[in-house]
Scaffold this active site. Structure first.
Site, mmCIF file in Angstrom:
data_model
loop_
_atom_site.group_PDB
_atom_site.id
_atom_site.type_symbol
_atom_site.label_atom_id
_atom_site.label_comp_id
_atom_site.label_asym_id
_atom_site.label_seq_id
_atom_site.Cartn_x
_atom_site.Cartn_y
_atom_site.Cartn_z
ATOM 1 C CB CYS A 34 5.276 6.309 -7.240
ATOM 2 S SG CYS A 34 3.654 5.929 -6.554
ATOM 3 C CG ASP A 89 8.803 1.116 -11.441
ATOM 4 O OD1 ASP A 89 8.375 1.950 -10.621
ATOM 5 O OD2 ASP A 89 8.635 -0.105 -11.325
ATOM 6 C CG HIS A 120 7.475 2.415 -7.552
ATOM 7 N ND1 HIS A 120 6.814 2.290 -8.754
ATOM 8 C CD2 HIS A 120 6.561 2.835 -6.654
ATOM 9 C CE1 HIS A 120 5.534 2.600 -8.582
ATOM 10 N NE2 HIS A 120 5.362 2.942 -7.324
#
Length: 465
Positions: free
Chosen positions: A298, A422, A424
Site C-alpha cells: 500500500c 485508498d 488497498h
C-alpha cells in the site's frame, strides 16, 4: 471541463506537408528556403481545395470556396448548437449498428474537425514537368502537425467560427516557422509541435509551439518569457509539456485513472472550506502492473501516486518507479540491505520521503502524530499544506498507508473531513465502483485507528518554471 454555458472547444487537426530543397548549407540560404516553404503551405490553406470535415458527421466545409457547406441545409448562419445535432445523429446511428449502449449524460464539450485537402481534377490531368540538375542538394520533407483550438459559444454562427479557425491556422503556421528558425541547427530541422494549456482565468486556453526532440530543460527561457507575458507565477510550472491540457475525449494510454476525486460531491460540513490537491495524478493501487502486492504494497502504491503528481505537473520526466526501483533506491541510500530488493517488506512515510528525495530530488516534511485521535487537530497544518504546496500527502500508520488528497476544515469549529485515495483497492479501473464503494472518498476522523501512531509525508513543491 468546459461547462455548456461557457461554450465548447472547436479543435482542428491535420497534417500539412512542408517540402523544400537546399543547395547550400549557409544559414541564410536555409532560413530563406524555410520561409518560402511555409509560404507555400499557407497557399495550400488559402486554396479552394482546403476542406474541413466535422468528425462524426456528414458536414464538410470549403472555407475558401465562398464557404460552401454540405449538407445544403447548413449555412454560414447556422448556430454551433445545430452542428452538434449532426454529430449526435451520426453517433446514435453508429451505436445502433454496433449495438453499443450510449451514455446520454456524457457532455459534448468539444467539436473535432479534420483538416483535409481535396484532390482537384485539374491536378490529376496536368502534365508533369521534369527538371534535371547535376548538383548535390538536400531535400527536406516533413508534416506540420496542425492542431488549433478555439472556444466558441453554442449560439455562435458557423461562418464566424470558420473565419476564426482560419485565422488561428495561419497564426499557428507563423509560430511554427518562428520555432523552426529558432531551434534549427545547420541542416537539422526540428518538427514544430503544438501544445495547448488551460491557464487560470482570465487567460484561458493558449497554444504554444515547442520543437520536437528538445527537452523541457532547454526551453526554460521560452517558458519564462511566456510566464512574463501572461503574468504567471515564476515559482511553479504551467507551460511544460506535461502541463498540456488533456481533452475529455482523449483516453490515457497507460490505463490508470486520473484524479478520480474530481467526480465526487463536496462533503456537507458546516462552516468549512475545501483545501484540495492541485493538479493531476494517477490512481495507483494493489494488483496493478501484474504485481501481486496485496497485503504489503500500500505504501508503494501511495508513493507511486505521489510520483505521478510530480510527473504530470512537469517537475520530472522520469517514469513512475516500480516496486523494485523503490526498493533499489532505499538500498542505494543505505536505508535497507541488499536482501530488501525483491522482498515483500512494508515501507512507511520515512522511506517514502527518502525515495522522493533520491529519485526525484523532492524534499518532504514529516508530520508525526502519536495516535490517530490527534489527527482531528491537524486541520490547520493540512489546510496550509494544500493551500501552499498542493501535493498529495502519504500517511502511514500501523500496517496501513493511504493518500490524503485534501481536507474540508472549519477554522471556527475545528471539524474536519479527509479526502482519501485508498491504495488497498484490488479491482479494475472502474470509476463508478471506486467512487461508490468509497475507495476514493471523504472520510470522517473515525476512519483512522484512534490508538495507532501516524506519520504524514508532505512533499514540497520545487520552485521552478
Amino acid at each position: 471541463m468546459v461547462l455548456e454555458d461557457q461554450g465548447i472547444f472547436c479543435r482542428v487537426r491535420g497534417a500539412l506537408e512542408l517540402s523544400f530543397s537546399l543547395h547550400s548549407k549557409e544559414e541564410a540560404t536555409i532560413q530563406k528556403a524555410i520561409t518560402k516553404a511555409v509560404q507555400d503551405v499557407s497557399l495550400q490553406v488559402s486554396s479552394e481545395y482546403f476542406v474541413f470535415n466535422i468528425c462524426g458527421s456528414p458536414v464538410f466545409i470549403w472555407p475558401n470556396r465562398n464557404l460552401k457547406i454540405t449538407p445544403v441545409e447548413i449555412t454560414p448562419d447556422t448556430p454551433c448548437r445545430e452542428i452538434q445535432k449532426y454529430i449526435r445523429a451520426e453517433e446514435e446511428e453508429s451505436d445502433k449498428r454496433s449495438s453499443r449502449k450510449k451514455d446520454k449524460k456524457r457532455p459534448r464539450d468539444i467539436i473535432n474537425i479534420n483538416l483535409m485537402m481535396e484532390i482537384s481534377k485539374s491536378s490529376l490531368s496536368s502534365v508533369p514537368t521534369i527538371h534535371q540538375e547535376h548538383k548535390k542538394h538536400l531535400h527536406v520533407e516533413m508534416n506540420l502537425p496542425i492542431d488549433v483550438v478555439i472556444l466558441v459559444q453554442l449560439e455562435q454562427k458557423l461562418g464566424v467560427i470558420v473565419e476564426h479557425l482560419m485565422r488561428e491556422i495561419c497564426n499557428q503556421l507563423s509560430d511554427m516557422e518562428k520555432s523552426i528558425h529558432k531551434h534549427m541547427k545547420e541542416t537539422c530541422i526540428p518538427i514544430p509541435q503544438p501544445f495547448h494549456f488551460l491557464l487560470p482565468e482570465p487567460i484561458g486556453m493558449i497554444s504554444v509551439i515547442y520543437p520536437a526532440g528538445v527537452p523541457d530543460d532547454q526551453l526554460t527561457m521560452i517558458r519564462k518569457e511566456l510566464h512574463n507575458k501572461f503574468h504567471l507565477p515564476e515559482d511553479r510550472p504551467y507551460l511544460r509539456r506535461a502541463n498540456a491540457y488533456h481533452f475529455p475525449d482523449e483516453r490515457y494510454k497507460d490505463g490508470y485513472l486520473r484524479s478520480p476525486h474530481l467526480f465526487l460531491s463536496n462533503p456537507n460540513l458546516e462552516d468549512s472550506k475545501l483545501y484540495l490537491v492541485n493538479g493531476v495524478y494517477s490512481y495507483h493501487h494493489y494488483m496493478q502492473d501484474r504485481m501481486d502486492d496485496n497485503g504489503w504494497g500500500c505504501a508503494y502504491r501511495s508513493l507511486q501516486t505521489v510520483c505521478s503528481w510530480f510527473k504530470y505537473q512537469g517537475y520530472t520526466e522520469k517514469s513512475i518507479p516500480t516496486h523494485k526501483e523503490i526498493q533499489q533506491a532505499l538500498v542505494d541510500v543505505g536505508d535497507k540491505p541488499k536482501s530488501f530488493i525483491g522482498s515483500r517488506q512494508w515501507i512507511g512515510s520515512i522511506e517514502v520521503q527518502a525515495v522522493l528525495d533520491h529519485l526525484l530530488g523532492i524534499t518532504s516534511k514529516i508530520l508525526f502524530v502519536s495516535q490517530g485521535s490527534e489527527l482531528a487537530s491537524k486541520g490547520r497544518e493540512l489546510a496550509n499544506h494544500f493551500s501552499t504546496e498542493g501535493t498529495p500527502v502519504m500517511i502511514g500508520g500501523g500496517v496501513l498507508a493511504h493518500t490524503i488528497l485534501g481536507v474540508a476544515w472549519s477554522e471556527t469549529t475545528g471539524q474536519i473531513k479527509y479526502l482519501i485515495l485508498d491504495p488497498h483497492y484490488t479491482g479494475a479501473e472502474d470509476l463508478n465502483t471506486i467512487l461508490d464503494k468509497g475507495w476514493c472518498g471523504w472520510k470522517a476522523s473515525n476512519f483512522w485507528d484512534q490508538n495507532a501512531y501516524y506519520n504524514l509525508c508532505m512533499p514540497q513543491r520545487p520552485k521552478v518554471v
